[in-house]
Scaffold this motif. Sequence first.
Motif, PDB file in Angstrom:
ATOM      1  N   LEU A 180       0.847  -1.196   0.000  1.00 11.15           N
ATOM      2  CA  LEU A 180       0.000   0.000   0.000  1.00 11.15           C
ATOM      3  C   LEU A 180       0.879   1.241   0.000  1.00 11.15           C
ATOM      4  CD1 LEU A 180      -2.528  -1.126   2.767  1.00 11.15           C
ATOM      5  CD2 LEU A 180      -2.974  -1.051   0.298  1.00 11.15           C
ATOM      6  N   SER A 181       0.272   2.383  -0.318  1.00 14.54           N
ATOM      7  CA  SER A 181       1.014   3.641  -0.266  1.00 14.54           C
ATOM      8  C   SER A 181       1.215   4.082   1.180  1.00 14.54           C
ATOM      9  CB  SER A 181       0.262   4.732  -1.035  1.00 14.54           C
ATOM     10  OG  SER A 181      -0.913   5.106  -0.327  1.00 14.54           O
ATOM     11  N   GLN A 182       2.270   4.865   1.414  1.00 17.98           N
ATOM     12  CA  GLN A 182       2.505   5.392   2.754  1.00 17.98           C
ATOM     13  C   GLN A 182       1.348   6.277   3.206  1.00 17.98           C
ATOM     14  OE1 GLN A 182       6.513   6.854   3.703  1.00 17.98           O
ATOM     15  NE2 GLN A 182       7.199   6.036   1.721  1.00 17.98           N
ATOM     16  N   THR A 183       0.742   6.981   2.254  1.00 21.77           N
ATOM     17  CA  THR A 183      -0.375   7.874   2.590  1.00 21.77           C
ATOM     18  C   THR A 183      -1.554   7.075   3.135  1.00 21.77           C
ATOM     19  OG1 THR A 183       0.281   9.458   0.891  1.00 21.77           O
ATOM     20  CG2 THR A 183      -1.988   9.582   1.692  1.00 21.77           C
ATOM     21  N   THR A 184      -1.874   5.956   2.454  1.00 23.67           N
ATOM     22  CA  THR A 184      -3.000   5.128   2.908  1.00 23.67           C
ATOM     23  C   THR A 184      -2.731   4.566   4.295  1.00 23.67           C
ATOM     24  OG1 THR A 184      -3.600   4.530   0.646  1.00 23.67           O
ATOM     25  CG2 THR A 184      -4.370   3.070   2.403  1.00 23.67           C
ATOM     26  N   VAL A 185      -1.520   4.056   4.517  1.00 21.23           N
ATOM     27  CA  VAL A 185      -1.170   3.484   5.816  1.00 21.23           C
ATOM     28  C   VAL A 185      -1.232   4.557   6.904  1.00 21.23           C
ATOM     29  CG1 VAL A 185       0.669   2.386   7.162  1.00 21.23           C
ATOM     30  CG2 VAL A 185       0.225   1.653   4.806  1.00 21.23           C
ATOM     31  N   SER A 186      -0.681   5.726   6.606  1.00 19.20           N
ATOM     32  CA  SER A 186      -0.685   6.818   7.586  1.00 19.20           C
ATOM     33  C   SER A 186      -2.105   7.241   7.941  1.00 19.20           C
ATOM     34  CB  SER A 186       0.096   8.010   7.040  1.00 19.20           C
ATOM     35  OG  SER A 186       0.023   9.104   7.930  1.00 19.20           O
ATOM     36  N   ARG A 187      -2.956   7.358   6.915  1.00 23.26           N
ATOM     37  CA  ARG A 187      -4.333   7.782   7.172  1.00 23.26           C
ATOM     38  C   ARG A 187      -5.093   6.735   7.981  1.00 23.26           C
ATOM     39  NH1 ARG A 187      -6.581  12.051   4.664  1.00 23.26           N
ATOM     40  NH2 ARG A 187      -5.251  13.256   3.273  1.00 23.26           N
ATOM     41  N   ALA A 188      -4.834   5.466   7.727  1.00 25.15           N
ATOM     42  CA  ALA A 188      -5.499   4.410   8.491  1.00 25.15           C
ATOM     43  C   ALA A 188      -5.075   4.452   9.957  1.00 25.15           C
ATOM     44  CB  ALA A 188      -5.174   3.054   7.891  1.00 25.15           C
ATOM     45  N   LEU A 189      -3.782   4.618  10.196  1.00 29.93           N
ATOM     46  CA  LEU A 189      -3.270   4.642  11.560  1.00 29.93           C
ATOM     47  C   LEU A 189      -3.726   5.868  12.329  1.00 29.93           C
ATOM     48  CD1 LEU A 189       0.366   3.399  10.870  1.00 29.93           C
ATOM     49  CD2 LEU A 189      -1.456   2.112  11.990  1.00 29.93           C
ATOM     50  N   ASN A 190      -3.998   6.949  11.599  1.00 29.12           N
ATOM     51  CA  ASN A 190      -4.408   8.199  12.256  1.00 29.12           C
ATOM     52  C   ASN A 190      -5.913   8.382  12.303  1.00 29.12           C
ATOM     53  OD1 ASN A 190      -1.834   9.344  12.969  1.00 29.12           O
ATOM     54  ND2 ASN A 190      -1.473   9.683  10.787  1.00 29.12           N
ATOM     55  N   GLY A 191      -6.673   7.366  11.865  1.00 24.63           N
ATOM     56  CA  GLY A 191      -8.112   7.400  12.050  1.00 24.63           C
ATOM     57  C   GLY A 191      -8.897   8.178  11.019  1.00 24.63           C
ATOM     58  N   TYR A 192      -8.309   8.473   9.864  1.00 24.03           N
ATOM     59  CA  TYR A 192      -9.043   9.214   8.844  1.00 24.03           C
ATOM     60  C   TYR A 192     -10.164   8.337   8.267  1.00 24.03           C
ATOM     61  CZ  TYR A 192      -5.571  12.936   8.867  1.00 24.03           C
ATOM     62  OH  TYR A 192      -4.768  13.986   9.236  1.00 24.03           O
TER      63      TYR A 192
END
Length: 341
Positions: free
Chosen positions: A12-24
């Motif tokens: 996955l992209s870093q953006t997708t992973v970051s958004r998932a971890l941050n609750g977006y």
Amino acid sequence: MNLKKLAQNLGLSQTTVSRALNGYPEVSETTRNRILAAARQHNYAPNTRAKGLATGRAHAIGHVIPVATRHEMVNPVFGDFIAGASETYSRNGYDMLLSVVENGNEPEAYRNLRARGVVDGVVVHGPRMNDERIALLDSLGLPFAVHGRATGHSGPYAWLDVNNRSAFKRATGFLLDLGHRRIGLINGLEHMDFAHRRRTGYTDALQERGIAIDPAIMRANEMTEAHGYHSVLEMLDLPHPPSAILCSSMICALGVRRAIEDRGLVMGRDVSVITHDDVLSYLQNGGPIPIFTATRSSVRDAGRRLAQMLIDQIANPDGAPETILLEAELTVGKSTGPAPA
């Protein structure tokens, strides 16, 4: 394991992973669960500083505690509340910032937290009658939630409280139904809102049954074992001692029991006792049959729920402040019985 490697492992992209971890919300629940499971497997946690820079938040909740304060909030009840709140913080990726300040320096501490931007919100402990901290935090625009309520403050604010008035009115009524007419009150400091409400519930129940309020069998002080012990010794030495005691804390109740036994009396037979039980992890009220008849409400659960309330408020700043009023459960134990003949 860093974010880049975690994303590569997942394809996955870093953006997708970051958004998932941050609750977006734009990440699907299936993808989010997959990412969270991988993060747990690889012991990955987002860098708090980087997360703050990305979101404009500190991802921390503040608790300001005056060093000279001695009332209930600094005894182990406070520890159980913090344990519950910490569970919620950890689950949501928040840290806790505990500020211990000199007595009287709370306003400056809140201003400092706001100016430095090191917390996204604060929990207010031990609300007092006409508590000035609420108006101050409103004026600072710092999100907050109160553990309890503040009589005398009419504006909206987020709070979670036990229905202390109802609990003590019900407990007093229970003793009256057992035939007790001389019921003593061992209370906390009555400039504290919870103690004021408990006293009101007690006096309301007596007045509704036509029983006069007697200050000689009412005490209010720091909620310690010694407060319960010495207060009850004084009451038992009166010409007309109480046959029952209503107590605001399990810690005080231990002193109440000691005083009764030191007078050669039996708790539950000669003197009945009802206390408030915060369901403390370190001080359980007996086994299947409780030692004390008690009004019960878990302070640890209150910590969990209030922390989530504040985090939700931070995420939705335009929403109306949430309020939760918990009803205490009356559990019958070995400490109460019919009034002696």
